[in-house]
Design a protein around this motif. Structure first.
Motif, PDB file in Angstrom:
ATOM      1  N   THR A 469      38.845  33.261  30.978  1.00 39.28           N
ATOM      2  CA  THR A 469      37.449  33.084  30.589  1.00 39.28           C
ATOM      3  C   THR A 469      36.549  34.252  30.978  1.00 39.28           C
ATOM      4  O   THR A 469      35.346  34.202  30.711  1.00 39.28           O
ATOM      5  N   GLN A 470      37.104  35.289  31.608  1.00 37.17           N
ATOM      6  CA  GLN A 470      36.289  36.423  32.032  1.00 37.17           C
ATOM      7  C   GLN A 470      36.596  37.651  31.170  1.00 37.17           C
ATOM      8  O   GLN A 470      37.614  37.697  30.477  1.00 37.17           O
ATOM      9  N   PRO A 471      35.745  38.671  31.216  1.00 38.99           N
ATOM     10  CA  PRO A 471      35.977  39.871  30.402  1.00 38.99           C
ATOM     11  C   PRO A 471      37.313  40.528  30.733  1.00 38.99           C
ATOM     12  O   PRO A 471      37.840  40.396  31.850  1.00 38.99           O
ATOM     13  N   VAL A 472      37.837  41.275  29.768  1.00 38.92           N
ATOM     14  CA  VAL A 472      39.164  41.893  29.917  1.00 38.92           C
ATOM     15  C   VAL A 472      39.267  42.764  31.169  1.00 38.92           C
ATOM     16  O   VAL A 472      40.252  42.656  31.913  1.00 38.92           O
ATOM     17  N   PRO A 473      38.311  43.647  31.469  1.00 36.05           N
ATOM     18  CA  PRO A 473      38.450  44.459  32.698  1.00 36.05           C
ATOM     19  C   PRO A 473      38.551  43.607  33.963  1.00 36.05           C
ATOM     20  O   PRO A 473      39.286  43.962  34.891  1.00 36.05           O
ATOM     21  N   VAL A 474      37.842  42.512  34.003  1.00 33.76           N
ATOM     22  CA  VAL A 474      37.900  41.630  35.175  1.00 33.76           C
ATOM     23  C   VAL A 474      39.279  40.981  35.271  1.00 33.76           C
ATOM     24  O   VAL A 474      39.868  40.870  36.359  1.00 33.76           O
ATOM     25  N   LEU A 475      39.816  40.558  34.130  1.00 31.47           N
ATOM     26  CA  LEU A 475      41.140  39.935  34.124  1.00 31.47           C
ATOM     27  C   LEU A 475      42.217  40.927  34.551  1.00 31.47           C
ATOM     28  O   LEU A 475      43.146  40.575  35.296  1.00 31.47           O
TER      29      LEU A 475
END
Length: 506
Positions: A469-475
């Motif tokens: 559920t979080q942005p790609v860089p965070v994942l």
């Protein structure tokens, strides 16, 4: 746990705790493994904070370990703030002030430099603010009334009925009850349909909050395995559910037919018909949680418009209630996953007599429903079909990125790709405990929920739920932290002496 009143009661308390810990899941160093298990039980909420732990001798006997081992485990808990003791009076569970631990699925405030994947809820879109602005403009028309709207705002109930009818369940506003989120709807329905000691069928794994409610009301969860990656044979999940209903005489069932939490699994049309027919045959009132039904994402690397590219309600699968007789299924819905969890508006769709029982209890607990939130929900439902197109596209990109990062960084992990929902349900390599990984991850600024949180007993310690559920860089950052945590866990706890395969119950 309450203080034991006799040696027999003390032994029973120790046996119950030993069952929660799982005798076969302890591994060298055993004291450290036991301390970690007890800490996880407190953090997950399965052991109440301030509850008295069994005496060292009783727990050692129940677990089949030495008293020195239990004493060492209790000492580790005290040193880390997860227990307190007083000479001659015993040991109680606690929570360290510095931990920031909160109840599972009730996230704490964001902390700089950390990544919180302990919950599965996407960020709210800009339309939410616009909807509340429109709600405030409409509010003056309702101010002359007392504000106690029985069952919910009429316009909101009508919109929910229209959306359910478009999905294949013909209904009316009179069969819709507005609740303060889906969780309140599930809780209210379970309380209205069960009594202490009743059995309730639950798919396994399942949404933890439903299990928590069953514990609070004294009902007994009957887990029925539902693993999208398992080989079931001809009977499948419907067959397992049928057998459980026949053998246990349950009062209710709680199911998530479409994009289940945590697996993302979906019942096929045929499976859904068989499930509805079986539960109806055994006269089992069923709660069908449809909160995630709109979040179909399709296969990995699928087209950008995905399944149901228009986002229309008719593109979502028919509700389970559409295959059952009136009154056999109570449908739960909300906007928390398809729009934003901060909007505390949900609903139940069912027979008016049952909804009245739910509403009577709810009104005594919280009085009136929030009017402005309901007005905003009306606006958001009017634009939901268009909003779902963007929501699905975003989630699809994030899901595929998380899957790719896990496969590249942790190739020994099993990472099934769910057809929808908000999370991956990963199986860990043999010997790796999700409790140990979660504990190590916190030191790397990554917050997760243990796999056992999604099951009964000590099941699923070999699984981990990872929301996308979080942005790609965070994942991608989260996967790097997760890999470091997994390595720490392997070094600290080693491999167990027995397989964890038998830990999955049901």
């Amino acid at each position: 746990m309450s203080a034991p009143t006799s040696s027999s009661a003390a032994g029973e308390a120790a046996e119950r705790l030993a069952a929660l810990v799982g005798r076969t899941t302890l591994h060298p160093p055993v004291a450290a493994s036991l301390a970690l298990s007890l800490r996880s039980l407190v953090a997950d909420g399965r052991l109440p904070v301030g509850g008295r732990l069994p005496a060292e001798r009783e727990l050692a006997t129940a677990l089949g370990v030495s008293r020195v081992t239990v004493s060492s485990a209790y000492r580790r808990l005290r040193e880390s703030g997860w227990a307190r003791s007083r000479t001659g009076a015993g040991t109680w569970t606690s929570v360290p002030d510095r931990s920031g631990v909160v109840a599972a699925f009730v996230p704490g405030a964001p902390r700089d430099g950390t990544v919180d994947l302990s919950y599965a809820s996407p960020a709210g879109p800009p339309e939410v603010a616009d909807a509340y602005a429109a709600a405030l403009e409409a509010l003056p028309h309702l101010l002359p009334s007392h504000g106690y709207l029985a069952g919910g705002l009429a316009d909101l109930r009508a919109r929910v009925a229209e959306r359910m009818t478009a999905r294949g369940l013909t209904t009316t506003a009179e069969r819709v009850l507005v609740t303060t989120g889906a969780s309140a709807g599930v809780s209210g329905a379970l309380r209205a349909g069960t009594s202490p000691g009743d059995r309730v069928l639950v798919e396994h794994p399942t949404w933890p909050n439903a299990l928590d409610v069953l514990r609070m009301i004294g009902a007994r969860a009957v887990p029925v395995p539902r693993d999208p990656t398992a080989t079931w044979g001809a009977a499948g999940f419907p067959g397992a559910l049928h057998r459980a209903a026949r053998e246990t005489s349950p009062a209710m069932a709680y199911l998530v037919p479409h994009h289940a939490n945590p697996t993302g699994g979906v019942l096929t049309a045929e499976e859904q018909r068989r499930v509805a027919a079986s539960l109806q045959q055994h006269d089992v009132l069923t709660i069908a949680d449809e909160t995630l039904a709109d979040l179909a994402l399709g296969p990995e690397g699928g087209p950008e418009d995905g399944p149901g590219g228009t986002g229309d309600a008719a593109d979502a699968p028919p509700p389970l209630a559409a295959d059952a007789r009136p009154g056999a299924v109570v449908t739960v819905g909300s906007l928390s996953k398809s729009v934003w969890a901060g909007l505390r508006v949900g609903w139940l769709v069912g027979e008016p007599s049952f909804l009245h029982r739910v509403a009577s209890t709810a009104s005594r607990e919280h009085g009136a429903l929030p009017v402005v939130d309901q007005l905003a929900a009306c606006v958001l439902l009017d634009g939901l079909d268009a909003g779902l197109v963007a929501r699905r596209a975003q989630l699809r990109v994030q899901r595929d990125a998380l899957v790719g990062a896990l496969r590249a960084t942790l190739p020994t992990w099993e990472v099934p790709v769910p057809p929808g929902g908000l999370s991956l349900w990963c199986r860990l390599p043999r010997g790796l405990s999700s409790s140990a990984v979660v504990d190590a991850a916190e030191r790397h600024g990554l917050f997760l929920s243990t796999g056992s949180r999604f099951g009964t007993g000590h099941a699923f310690d070999d699984h981990l739920r990872l929301p996308f559920t979080q942005p790609v860089p965070v994942l991608e950052d989260a996967v790097a932290r997760l890999a470091a945590a997994a390595a720490d866990a392997e070094r600290a706890w080693g491999a167990p002496t027995t397989s964890r395969g038998g830990a999955v119950l049901g």
